[in-house]
Write a protein that holds these residues in place. Structure first.
Motif, PDB file in Angstrom:
ATOM      1  N   PHE A 106      18.700  31.932  34.831  1.00  0.00           N
ATOM      2  CA  PHE A 106      19.784  32.422  33.991  1.00  0.00           C
ATOM      3  C   PHE A 106      19.729  31.766  32.607  1.00  0.00           C
ATOM      4  O   PHE A 106      19.152  30.697  32.438  1.00  0.00           O
ATOM      5  N   VAL A 107      20.378  32.425  31.647  1.00  0.00           N
ATOM      6  CA  VAL A 107      20.620  31.836  30.334  1.00  0.00           C
ATOM      7  C   VAL A 107      22.121  31.893  30.070  1.00  0.00           C
ATOM      8  O   VAL A 107      22.754  32.932  30.286  1.00  0.00           O
ATOM      9  N   ASP A 108      22.685  30.787  29.641  1.00  0.00           N
ATOM     10  CA  ASP A 108      24.072  30.755  29.189  1.00  0.00           C
ATOM     11  C   ASP A 108      24.036  30.945  27.677  1.00  0.00           C
ATOM     12  O   ASP A 108      23.697  30.026  26.928  1.00  0.00           O
ATOM     13  N   SER A 109      24.395  32.142  27.234  1.00  0.00           N
ATOM     14  CA  SER A 109      24.221  32.496  25.825  1.00  0.00           C
ATOM     15  C   SER A 109      25.308  31.950  24.912  1.00  0.00           C
ATOM     16  O   SER A 109      25.228  32.106  23.690  1.00  0.00           O
ATOM     17  N   GLU A 113      15.007  37.705  22.937  1.00  0.00           N
ATOM     18  CA  GLU A 113      14.659  38.684  21.901  1.00  0.00           C
ATOM     19  C   GLU A 113      15.610  38.570  20.717  1.00  0.00           C
ATOM     20  O   GLU A 113      15.177  38.532  19.561  1.00  0.00           O
ATOM     21  N   LEU A 114      16.905  38.488  20.980  1.00  0.00           N
ATOM     22  CA  LEU A 114      17.879  38.449  19.894  1.00  0.00           C
ATOM     23  C   LEU A 114      17.743  37.182  19.063  1.00  0.00           C
ATOM     24  O   LEU A 114      17.747  37.242  17.824  1.00  0.00           O
ATOM     25  N   PHE A 115      17.611  36.048  19.723  1.00  0.00           N
ATOM     26  CA  PHE A 115      17.610  34.772  19.004  1.00  0.00           C
ATOM     27  C   PHE A 115      16.201  34.286  18.635  1.00  0.00           C
ATOM     28  O   PHE A 115      16.041  33.173  18.134  1.00  0.00           O
ATOM     29  N   LYS A 116      15.221  35.134  18.890  1.00  0.00           N
ATOM     30  CA  LYS A 116      13.839  34.866  18.481  1.00  0.00           C
ATOM     31  C   LYS A 116      13.351  33.511  18.986  1.00  0.00           C
ATOM     32  O   LYS A 116      12.760  32.705  18.263  1.00  0.00           O
ATOM     33  N   LEU A 117      13.601  33.275  20.260  1.00  0.00           N
ATOM     34  CA  LEU A 117      13.219  32.021  20.886  1.00  0.00           C
ATOM     35  C   LEU A 117      12.111  32.242  21.897  1.00  0.00           C
ATOM     36  O   LEU A 117      12.038  33.298  22.542  1.00  0.00           O
ATOM     37  N   GLN A 118      11.279  31.245  22.061  1.00  0.00           N
ATOM     38  CA  GLN A 118      10.286  31.251  23.114  1.00  0.00           C
ATOM     39  C   GLN A 118      10.944  30.794  24.402  1.00  0.00           C
ATOM     40  O   GLN A 118      11.748  29.866  24.417  1.00  0.00           O
ATOM     41  N   ARG A 119      10.579  31.461  25.487  1.00  0.00           N
ATOM     42  CA  ARG A 119      11.145  31.079  26.777  1.00  0.00           C
ATOM     43  C   ARG A 119      10.712  29.654  27.128  1.00  0.00           C
ATOM     44  O   ARG A 119       9.561  29.279  26.939  1.00  0.00           O
ATOM     45  N   PRO A 141      20.842  35.895  13.739  1.00  0.00           N
ATOM     46  CA  PRO A 141      21.936  36.712  14.264  1.00  0.00           C
ATOM     47  C   PRO A 141      23.303  36.040  14.152  1.00  0.00           C
ATOM     48  O   PRO A 141      23.407  34.806  14.143  1.00  0.00           O
ATOM     49  N   LEU A 142      24.318  36.877  14.078  1.00  0.00           N
ATOM     50  CA  LEU A 142      25.704  36.437  14.030  1.00  0.00           C
ATOM     51  C   LEU A 142      26.275  36.293  15.434  1.00  0.00           C
ATOM     52  O   LEU A 142      25.967  37.091  16.326  1.00  0.00           O
ATOM     53  N   ILE A 143      27.147  35.311  15.606  1.00  0.00           N
ATOM     54  CA  ILE A 143      27.909  35.162  16.840  1.00  0.00           C
ATOM     55  C   ILE A 143      29.362  35.436  16.501  1.00  0.00           C
ATOM     56  O   ILE A 143      29.990  34.680  15.749  1.00  0.00           O
TER      57      ILE A 143
END
Length: 262
Positions: free
Chosen positions: A2-5, A251-257, A125-127
């Protein structure tokens, strides 16, 4: 996995028995592989970064929450400078809250407009936090051309119509533990109708703990309960919800897993 966004690790009630390291260990045990710690005030940013910055499974954002605007005032060039840092992955938490603060609407709007401008400038991206400000939130996102930076409507509790308007701007809809609450009929309707490819899941820890932890301090480990409720509403396996929302996040935050065992 999971990811806690969306969580606020720096706002947890840390004790000798339950420090930040234990909270992160509990999240890892619950198969939470990444957390996004959200900034709500520039004055708190360095402290937040000091708490989470050394953990590779935690990223962070920078912004001024609409309910902090009256206290902290206009953030000006300082916001742009911090958000341009390579280690900051998003701009916000920002937005409009007319439910808790009707006395500083213009100040909120000025701050929100500036956050949108910064997000477009740094291409992050905006939060978005929005409460009882549906029309103004969407109007300002359109006026500021926020489709260029995109973002997420965090802890979404508004209408399906607003969700669809946000989707049209390229935004994601993030679902918190509120979806597990008995009176969250409208939110569950939103979850049923928004494509899973545009959903994120979050805790908003330390607040809004999902059932069966409602009334307790919320922790990132509890994001699995949000995923379980979303899975039930979408007719999917929990593993599918975890996989798709995790991919949406990266994808949204342009991060590597990040691998959980590292």
């Amino acid at each position: 996995m999971f990811v806690d966004s969306h969580c606020h690790l720096d706002k947890l009630k840390v004790t000798e028995e339950l420090g930040i390291e234990q909270v992160l260990a509990d999240a890892k045990a619950a198969r939470v592989e990444h957390m996004l710690c959200i900034g709500v005030a520039l004055d708190d940013f360095e402290q937040m970064q000091g708490i989470v910055g050394q953990h590779r499974h935690v990223s962070f954002s920078c912004g001024v929450h609409p309910l902090y605007v009256a206290k902290h005032g206009y953030v000006g060039a300082q916001l742009a400078a911090v958000c341009a840092r390579e280690d900051v992955v998003a701009v916000g938490e920002t937005g409009l809250d007319y439910y808790y603060d009707k006395d500083h609407i213009q100040a909120q709007q000025d701050s929100f407009a500036h956050h949108i401008e910064v997000a477009n400038a740094v291409q992050k991206p905006l939060i978005i936090h929005t409460r009882d400000a549906r029309e103004d939130t969407i109007a300002m996102l359109r006026e500021g051309q926020a489709q260029h930076c995109r973002g997420v409507m965090h802890c979404f509790t508004e209408s399906l119509e607003m969700a669809e308007q946000a989707l049209d701007l390229g935004f994601y809809i993030s679902i918190s533990g509120i979806v597990t609450f008995r009176n969250a009929k409208e939110l569950r309707h939103v979850v049923e109708n928004v494509p899973i490819e545009r959903l994120l899941i979050e805790t908003d820890a330390p607040w809004l703990a999902p059932i069966p932890h409602r009334g307790k301090e919320n922790h990132p480990a509890y994001v699995q309960h949000v995923a379980e409720c979303v899975a039930q509403l979408k007719g999917l396996d929990v593993a599918e919800v975890a996989e798709i929302t995790r991919n949406n996040f990266y994808e949204l935050f342009k991060l590597q897993r990040t691998a959980l065992n590292n």
